[in-house]
Design an enzyme around this catalytic site. Structure first.
Site, PDB file in Angstrom:
ATOM      1  N   PHE A 135      28.615  32.546 -16.779  1.00 18.59           N
ATOM      2  CA  PHE A 135      27.263  32.684 -17.300  1.00 18.59           C
ATOM      3  C   PHE A 135      27.239  31.965 -18.652  1.00 18.59           C
ATOM      4  O   PHE A 135      28.155  32.125 -19.460  1.00 18.59           O
ATOM      5  CB  PHE A 135      26.916  34.164 -17.465  1.00 18.59           C
ATOM      6  CG  PHE A 135      25.490  34.429 -17.856  1.00 18.59           C
ATOM      7  CD1 PHE A 135      24.479  34.336 -16.916  1.00 18.59           C
ATOM      8  CD2 PHE A 135      25.167  34.759 -19.161  1.00 18.59           C
ATOM      9  CE1 PHE A 135      23.158  34.570 -17.268  1.00 18.59           C
ATOM     10  CE2 PHE A 135      23.847  34.996 -19.527  1.00 18.59           C
ATOM     11  CZ  PHE A 135      22.841  34.899 -18.578  1.00 18.59           C
ATOM     12  N   ASP A 204      34.822  39.869 -17.853  1.00 19.61           N
ATOM     13  CA  ASP A 204      33.399  40.204 -17.891  1.00 19.61           C
ATOM     14  C   ASP A 204      33.063  40.876 -16.568  1.00 19.61           C
ATOM     15  O   ASP A 204      33.166  40.261 -15.503  1.00 19.61           O
ATOM     16  CB  ASP A 204      32.581  38.926 -18.085  1.00 19.61           C
ATOM     17  CG  ASP A 204      31.085  39.195 -18.220  1.00 19.61           C
ATOM     18  OD1 ASP A 204      30.588  40.172 -17.627  1.00 19.61           O
ATOM     19  OD2 ASP A 204      30.394  38.408 -18.898  1.00 19.61           O
ATOM     20  N   TYR A 229      22.740  47.419 -17.426  1.00 20.57           N
ATOM     21  CA  TYR A 229      21.391  47.414 -16.875  1.00 20.57           C
ATOM     22  C   TYR A 229      21.310  46.863 -15.454  1.00 20.57           C
ATOM     23  O   TYR A 229      20.226  46.809 -14.884  1.00 20.57           O
ATOM     24  CB  TYR A 229      20.429  46.633 -17.787  1.00 20.57           C
ATOM     25  CG  TYR A 229      20.905  45.280 -18.233  1.00 20.57           C
ATOM     26  CD1 TYR A 229      20.824  44.173 -17.393  1.00 20.57           C
ATOM     27  CD2 TYR A 229      21.420  45.098 -19.506  1.00 20.57           C
ATOM     28  CE1 TYR A 229      21.262  42.934 -17.794  1.00 20.57           C
ATOM     29  CE2 TYR A 229      21.853  43.857 -19.931  1.00 20.57           C
ATOM     30  CZ  TYR A 229      21.767  42.776 -19.076  1.00 20.57           C
ATOM     31  OH  TYR A 229      22.203  41.540 -19.490  1.00 20.57           O
ATOM     32  N   LYS A 230      22.438  46.476 -14.886  1.00 20.25           N
ATOM     33  CA  LYS A 230      22.440  45.989 -13.507  1.00 20.25           C
ATOM     34  C   LYS A 230      22.767  47.157 -12.560  1.00 20.25           C
ATOM     35  O   LYS A 230      21.947  48.031 -12.339  1.00 20.25           O
ATOM     36  CB  LYS A 230      23.419  44.826 -13.351  1.00 20.25           C
ATOM     37  CG  LYS A 230      23.129  43.629 -14.256  1.00 20.25           C
ATOM     38  CD  LYS A 230      24.081  42.491 -14.001  1.00 20.25           C
ATOM     39  CE  LYS A 230      24.008  41.408 -15.057  1.00 20.25           C
ATOM     40  NZ  LYS A 230      22.696  40.781 -15.218  1.00 20.25           N
ATOM     41  N   ARG A 378      18.940  34.403  -4.815  1.00 27.40           N
ATOM     42  CA  ARG A 378      19.919  35.475  -4.989  1.00 27.40           C
ATOM     43  C   ARG A 378      19.323  36.799  -4.510  1.00 27.40           C
ATOM     44  O   ARG A 378      18.202  37.161  -4.875  1.00 27.40           O
ATOM     45  CB  ARG A 378      20.330  35.633  -6.455  1.00 27.40           C
ATOM     46  CG  ARG A 378      21.168  34.541  -7.029  1.00 27.40           C
ATOM     47  CD  ARG A 378      21.865  34.989  -8.308  1.00 27.40           C
ATOM     48  NE  ARG A 378      21.011  35.804  -9.156  1.00 27.40           N
ATOM     49  CZ  ARG A 378      21.429  36.484 -10.215  1.00 27.40           C
ATOM     50  NH1 ARG A 378      22.702  36.464 -10.558  1.00 27.40           N
ATOM     51  NH2 ARG A 378      20.599  37.189 -10.945  1.00 27.40           N
TER      52      ARG A 378
END
Length: 403
Positions: A135, A204, A229-230, A378
């Protein structure tokens, strides 16, 4: 092509045998005819317990108790307490995770801390390896960390890391799951390779924590970071976390020392003395409102094992790929996500020439995934609230839009 009713019936049978199906009621979701939410790999759904808890924190703890809540409501100890709540979800014992700050800030702390650990024992270690497919922010942070520590930065594909390691390597920053493709990287073997080279591994976990077993302690990971938050459903901008392995904590030298990580935070000393344990990962005043919303959100994990979540995740993605294969016209999409279970996270990425417009049409029809430039659709599968009927419907609507 098989009739849609064949897979519809299969979805019904799979949902009937789903041991996690009851968890769906613990989230705020649209009804059976509403949206199919397959974007939990970007923002998890709202757990039903959160609004009431936040209202209590705002109205009673802040509104009535005010400053007393730092002690009487447990605000001061929330970063470690919530860290211990996350720990079993990533395979860590208590006392090694502290919650606070953003993922980016924690990546910086962890990576600079890892380089400092390496340079204590090997002054010639002046290179950082970073996941070349990472990312973007992780890459930006790695570049800044390299400049700050006098290291060279070397982007490397995860599969090529073992061959790229050497006597100069200080630290390696890797993603457990690739955010674009959903590829699951081999954390145990890559960590072992990093250690064999005398370097430190920083992982990560943003796209794996809450979706599959991680095994931080079992595999000897040095430092790790992740967002909440995922798949952990902590809410937009909810605080991230930092893991520092227990036996490294007394040597962990954070590049962001703050009064919250001081051994005597209210002593207001001019000289910095780090606290013991995971508290060293703290910096400033905790963001209490979002942190306690996260704590309430984590209650959905009561009675759930990560192994059960992983089993359903694989079943969901297998079924989605089956439905796509049956419904979608040949040649319209290409699966970028690895088919072997050992290489798959909890999302499916499909390459599609007109992915942006297709995703907009899907969302208009109540199938919510997301788009990654230039041509990737996605779909994230959160096992606590996604069902097999959702999966079948998503593939069917996708096929209709691609015909």
């Amino acid at each position: 092509m098989s009739e849609p009713t064949d897979l519809t019936q299969k979805a019904e049978k799979l949902d009937a045998g789903d041991e996690l199906a009851s968890k769906r009621a613990e989230f705020v979701l649209d009804g059976p005819e509403g949206a199919v939410y397959l974007d939990g790999n970007s923002l998890g759904a709202l757990p039903v317990a959160v609004p009431g808890r936040v209202a209590d924190v705002v109205g009673r703890q802040w509104g009535e108790m005010r400053i007393r809540s730092w002690t009487e409501s447990g605000w001061w100890t929330a970063p470690e307490r919530i860290g211990d709540r996350i720990a079993p979800l990533v395979g860590a014992a208590a006392g090694q995770i502290v919650v606070g700050d953003s993922t980016s800030v924690n990546v910086f702390k962890a990576l600079v801390g890892a380089v400092r650990l390496a340079q204590e024992t090997g002054p010639g270690r002046d290179e950082i390896l970073v996941d070349a497919t990472t990312f973007p922010t992780d890459g930006y942070i790695a570049g800044s960390a390299a400049r700050m520590t006098g290291c060279a930065l070397r982007p490397v594909e995860p599969s090529e890391v073992p061959g790229a390691l050497g006597e100069r390597t200080a630290a390696v920053l890797l993603n457990h799951v690739d955010y674009r493709t959903g590829r699951l990287h081999d954390l145990p073997s890559l960590t072992a390779a990093v250690h064999a080279a005398g370097a430190y591994a920083v992982w990560d976990l943003c796209h794996s924590a809450g979706a599959l077993p991680v095994g931080l302690d079992a595999h000897g990971v040095d430092l790790a970071v992740g967002c909440t938050y995922k798949y952990l459903n902590g809410g937009p901008g909810s605080p991230a976390y930092l893991y520092v392995r227990a036996d490294l904590q007394d040597r962990f030298d954070s590049p962001l020392p703050g009064w919250n990580s001081h051994a005597e935070p209210f002593g207001m000393r001019s000289a910095y003395t780090p606290a013991e344990g995971a508290v060293r990962g703290r910096v400033g005043t905790p963001d209490i409102l979002s942190m306690l919303a996260l704590e309430a959100a984590l209650e959905v994990w009561d009675g759930v094992t990560v192994e059960a979540v992983r089993a359903k995740s694989l079943a969901l993605t297998d079924f989605f790929l089956e439905c796509v294969g049956e419904y979608v016209p040949e040649g319209r999409v290409e699966c970028l996500t690895p088919l072997p279970h050992a290489e798959r996270g909890s999302q499916v990425a499909l390459r599609c020439a007109d992915a942006g417009p297709v995703m907009r049409r899907l969302i208009d029809r109540g199938v919510v995934g997301d788009f990654r430039h230039p041509d990737v659709l996605r779909f994230g599968f959160t096992p606590l609230y996604v069902g097999f009927a959702d999966v079948e419907r998503a593939a069917r609507v996708l096929a209709e839009e691609l015909r």
